[in-house]
Structure formats: structure tokens, C-alpha cells
Enzyme design. Structure first.
Site, mmCIF file in Angstrom:
data_model
loop_
_atom_site.group_PDB
_atom_site.id
_atom_site.type_symbol
_atom_site.label_atom_id
_atom_site.label_comp_id
_atom_site.label_asym_id
_atom_site.label_seq_id
_atom_site.Cartn_x
_atom_site.Cartn_y
_atom_site.Cartn_z
ATOM 1 N N HIS A 64 0.684 3.040 6.693
ATOM 2 C CA HIS A 64 0.189 4.378 6.353
ATOM 3 C C HIS A 64 1.238 5.096 5.521
ATOM 4 O O HIS A 64 2.350 5.349 5.990
ATOM 5 C CB HIS A 64 -0.110 5.170 7.624
ATOM 6 N N ASP A 138 -0.665 3.585 -8.999
ATOM 7 C CA ASP A 138 -0.230 3.461 -7.607
ATOM 8 C C ASP A 138 1.115 2.750 -7.630
ATOM 9 O O ASP A 138 1.195 1.572 -7.989
ATOM 10 C CB ASP A 138 -1.254 2.659 -6.798
ATOM 11 N N ARG A 140 3.177 2.313 -5.017
ATOM 12 C CA ARG A 140 3.642 1.897 -3.692
ATOM 13 C C ARG A 140 4.007 0.415 -3.664
ATOM 14 O O ARG A 140 3.376 -0.411 -4.305
ATOM 15 C CB ARG A 140 2.571 2.193 -2.645
#
Length: 218
Positions: A64, A138, A140
Site C-alpha cells: 500500500h 507511475d 513506484r
């Protein structure tokens, strides 16, 4: 639990402390919170062991990404807060891990995320806004997530996520994803465009039509 293949630098458990958790709706659970030495990006990521995590043969795991606006302030512009709450309960029931990753705004940071919100208000979707700011759609990286799992001896997981990129990255990092388990659909008037973009642009497994048919309206 089987140890994952070593495809990245190793990390080691630094501390372990038991923390009682209580969410705004009253749900309570207890987490074994682990910190680490040697994480690849040097950030202070956390692993929360929930339920019977030490005995789980194939633990349920949710990576998360931190969302201050959603997780703490209850922002309705995303589904992060409800996903965090859902994950805590489902992982407690199944036994597994919540990996709380310090990757605000898909890795672009809090201020840039808020800048992206302003561009979304002007008509861009969540991905277009990131690239308009000079970032990747993105940014990440789940290397630290794989390192944390390796440090607690986990090499095979059930992945609680709608995001296929998480599964792909973890597999490349040596974590076997035995099953992808979708989260619920947390749609509201304020986040339907955001969820639609995730479904249509990056193939998140979000069944908005089913949510609407069940009376979850935007």
C-alpha cells in the site's frame, strides 16, 4: 515459508513492535510492525504483520503506497483510505502483511501530487497530470517490498491488489504471486474519473459497472 530468490540487495529486520490499531469506523486489530536495515531506496517503509502471519503458508499481502490525503485526511479524490481500511481487516482474517510504502503520489511526492490535482481540475486525468509535470505516469518501485518479504522469509504470496504492475514487478524481483486478489470497489462522486482512468489506462481490475449495479452511485 519459502525464501525468495535473491535478485536484489538483502535487508534485515531492525525492530519489531506490537501496535494496537483502531480505524475511524471503530474497527480494531493488532499489528506487529517491523522496520528494516538495508532497504534499496533508503526510505522508512514498514511491514505490518496482521492476524496469524507467522503461520500463514501463503500470506495475503497488500503493498500500500502512502497517501497522506486519503489515508489520514479521508480525501474522496482517491480510494486509498478505504483500501487501507479494507486491507487491514482482510489481512487480519487471512494472516499476512500490509506493506506501507513511502511512495506518495505514485512516487512523485506530496507537493507534486497536489500540483497534479490542480491539473486534473483543469481536465487532465491522473496519468496525464503526472506526465505534464515532467514525471512518469507511475514512478513506484517495489524492490523494497520484495526485500521486506525476503527478510521475514516469504517467497510466495497472495497479492491483494487491483494493479497488475505490482504483480509484474514482484514476480521479476523473485516473489511468486500465487493469486491476485482484487480489493473492493470504493467509488464515490469525487473519484469516479480517477478509478475509470486506472481501469482503462493501466488495466486495474476495477469493476465499476458491477458497483453501479449494486447501487454504488457516482
Amino acid at each position: 515459508m519459502s525464501q525468495p530468490a535473491s535478485r536484489h540487495g538483502s535487508a534485515a529486520v531492525r525492530t519489531r513492535v506490537r501496535v494496537p490499531l483502531r480505524f475511524p469506523d471503530g474497527y480494531q486489530t493488532t499489528a506487529d510492525v517491523l522496520t528494516f536495515h538495508g532497504l534499496a531506496d533508503g526510505k522508512e517503509h514498514l511491514l505490518l504483520g496482521l492476524g496469524g502471519w507467522e503461520a500463514a503458508a501463503v500470506p495475503l499481502v497488500r503493498p500500500h503506497s502512502e497517501c497522506l490525503t486519503g489515508d489520514v485526511f479521508g480525501s474522496q479524490r482517491c480510494d486509498c483510505g478505504p483500501q487501507l481500511r479494507e486491507a487491514a481487516e482482510r489481512i487480519t482474517e487471512a494472516g499476512g502483511f500490509l506493506l506501507y510504502l513511502r511512495q506518495e503520489g505514485r512516487g512523485i511526492g506530496l507537493y507534486s501530487k497536489l500540483d497534479a490535482y490542480a491539473l486534473q481540475d483543469a481536465g487532465l486525468d491522473t496519468y496525464e497530470a503526472n506526465t505534464a509535470l515532467g514525471h512518469g505516469e507511475d514512478e513506484r518501485d517495489y524492490t523494497a517490498a520484495a526485500q521486506m518479504l525476503a527478510a521475514v522469509g516469504v517467497g510466495r504470496i497472495r497479492l491483494l491488489s487491483n494493479n497488475p504492475d505490482k504483480a509484474d514487478q514482484l514476480e521479476r524481483l523473485g516473489v511468486a504471486v500465487a493469486e491476485r486478489v482484487p480489493t473492493g470497489v470504493h467509488v464515490s462522486e469525487s473519484n469516479v474519473r480517477y478509478l475509470t482512468a486506472k481501469r482503462d489506462h493501466t488495466s486495474h481490475s476495477i469493476d465499476l459497472d458491477a458497483a453501479f449495479s449494486l447501487g454504488v452511485t457516482a
